[in-house]
Design an enzyme around this catalytic site. Structure first.
Site, short mmCIF file in Angstrom:
data_model
loop_
_atom_site.label_atom_id
_atom_site.label_comp_id
_atom_site.label_asym_id
_atom_site.label_seq_id
_atom_site.Cartn_x
_atom_site.Cartn_y
_atom_site.Cartn_z
N ARG A 47 0.88 -1.19 0.00
CA ARG A 47 0.00 0.00 0.00
C ARG A 47 0.91 1.22 0.00
NH1 ARG A 47 -5.40 1.32 3.49
NH2 ARG A 47 -6.10 -0.29 2.05
N GLN A 86 -10.11 -4.39 -3.26
CA GLN A 86 -11.43 -4.01 -2.72
C GLN A 86 -12.53 -4.35 -3.72
OE1 GLN A 86 -12.33 -2.31 0.39
NE2 GLN A 86 -14.29 -3.07 -0.36
N HIS A 136 -7.60 0.49 -6.45
CA HIS A 136 -7.77 -0.35 -5.25
C HIS A 136 -8.40 -1.67 -5.70
CE1 HIS A 136 -7.92 -1.45 -1.20
NE2 HIS A 136 -8.84 -0.63 -0.72
N ARG A 151 -13.63 -9.13 2.07
CA ARG A 151 -12.21 -8.87 1.79
C ARG A 151 -11.38 -10.12 2.09
NH1 ARG A 151 -10.18 -3.74 1.56
NH2 ARG A 151 -8.53 -4.86 0.48
N ASP A 181 -17.85 6.39 -1.19
CA ASP A 181 -16.57 6.29 -0.49
C ASP A 181 -16.27 7.68 0.09
OD1 ASP A 181 -14.03 5.48 0.29
OD2 ASP A 181 -13.15 5.73 -1.70
N CYS A 232 -16.73 0.99 1.04
CA CYS A 232 -15.57 0.14 1.37
C CYS A 232 -15.08 0.35 2.79
CB CYS A 232 -14.45 0.37 0.36
SG CYS A 232 -13.68 1.99 0.47
N1 CP Z 1 -11.43 -0.42 2.51
C1 CP Z 1 -10.14 -0.44 2.91
O1 CP Z 1 -9.21 -0.52 2.08
O2 CP Z 1 -9.98 -0.34 4.24
P1 CP Z 1 -8.58 -0.16 5.00
O3 CP Z 1 -8.04 1.21 4.59
O4 CP Z 1 -8.92 -0.23 6.45
O5 CP Z 1 -7.64 -1.24 4.55
#
Ligand code: CP
Length: 301
Positions: A100, A130, A127, A287, A219, A259
């Site tokens: 990430r 997700q 992403h 997830r 989001d 998400c």
């Molecule tokens: N939706 C998501 O990616 O959550 P986090 O940032 O907690 O990983």
């Protein structure tokens, strides 16, 4: 080696099978095969995470492997060791890297130097992990076939951000219809919009996007790294809240995705988030099942 940096790294068939396999992993619970026996994942996260980090760690353990969290603050990456050296060294110890980072270009550089699969755990551009979980959530409500049908209408309300970009890639691959409502100046990547062709369209009002939708998705407007723009964004996104009034324009069977983490009262109302159409906590659970299917695909073929 096989990387997963964006949705379109998978063919239509692979993406469909991945979602089907994630559903199978969900049925298996903590049981089933252990295709990651003796394998170790490295999780390099420059940004905070709850769902992505925990679901990958648990997925690795439940598949018979291990996961190691590597904060850039505590490794030489944070002190300027080049990405290319880090990627080559970690490839000697680890079986896959889940990353990430703020810049997608950084992820691509790391993937080009690593000898092991690299997974995008969120960048400024996309992403994809997700979206696999989101597709599973849609499939379990409307059937596996639904995600490949043009008459499945998915509304995206808000920022044309990394999530919107990955949804665009998903509709280009699978053929469902994506209707995005984004304020002027917040459109998704124009190249991805062009790639989606007739499957995607941008509107300037949430109501137009939601009309007849079976899935309503939103989001946060100001995510990590955009906190300085928060006040401006709240002004620019006035009227973009997903609330009961907006949902009245959707299909009566519509489900609501987010998400998470959610900002109640900003992009989504408390009543909708906690209401009967919300499937956000199933989406969060999914997830885990999606990461298992993905790790199996990348590491066990
Ligand atoms: N939706 C998501 O990616 O959550 P986090 O940032 O907690 O990983």
């Amino acid at each position: 080696k096989r990387d997963f940096l964006r949705i379109t790294d998978l063919s239509r068939e692979e993406l469909t099978e991945l979602v089907e396999r994630a559903a199978e992993w969900k049925l298996l619970g903590k049981g089933g095969p252990r295709p990651l026996d003796r394998m170790t994942l490295g999780l390099i996260f420059e940004k905070a995470s709850t769902r992505t980090r925990v679901s990958f760690e648990v997925a690795a353990y439940q598949l018979g492997g291990n996961a190691m969290f590597l904060s850039p603050r505590d490794t030489q990456l944070g002190r300027g060791e080049p990405i290319r050296d880090t990627a080559r060294v970690l490839s000697r110890y680890l079986d896959a890297l889940v990353v990430r980072t703020f810049e997608h270009a950084k992820l691509e550089e790391l993937a080009s130097q690593a000898d092991v699969p690299v997974v995008n755990a969120l960048t400024d551009a996309s992403h994809p992990c997700q979206i696999v979980a989101d597709l599973l959530t849609v499939a379990e409500r409307f059937g596996q076939d639904a995600i490949g049908r043009e008459d499945l209408s998915v509304a995206w309300i808000g920022d044309g951000n990394n999530m919107a970009n990955s949804w665009l890639e998903a509709c280009a691959r699978l053929g469902f219809t994506l209707r995005l409502a984004c304020p002027e100046g917040y459109d998704p990547d124009p190249a991805l919009l062009a790639q989606a062709g007739r499957h995607a369209r941008v509107f300037r009002t949430p109501r137009e996007a939601v009309e007849g939708a079976l899935v309503v998705n939103t989001d946060v407007w100001a995510s990590m790294g955009q906190e300085g723009e928060a006040a401006k964004r709240i002004r620019d996104f006035a009227g973009y809240i997903v609330d009961d009034a907006l949902l009245a324009a959707a299909d009566s069977r519509a489900i609501v995705l987010h998400c998470l983490p959610a900002h109640r009262g900003e992009e989504i109302s408390e009543a909708v988030l906690e209401g009967p159409r919300s499937v956000v906590f199933d989406e969060a659970e999914n997830r885990l099942h999606a990461q298992k299917a993905l790790l199996e695909l990348l590491l066990a073929g």
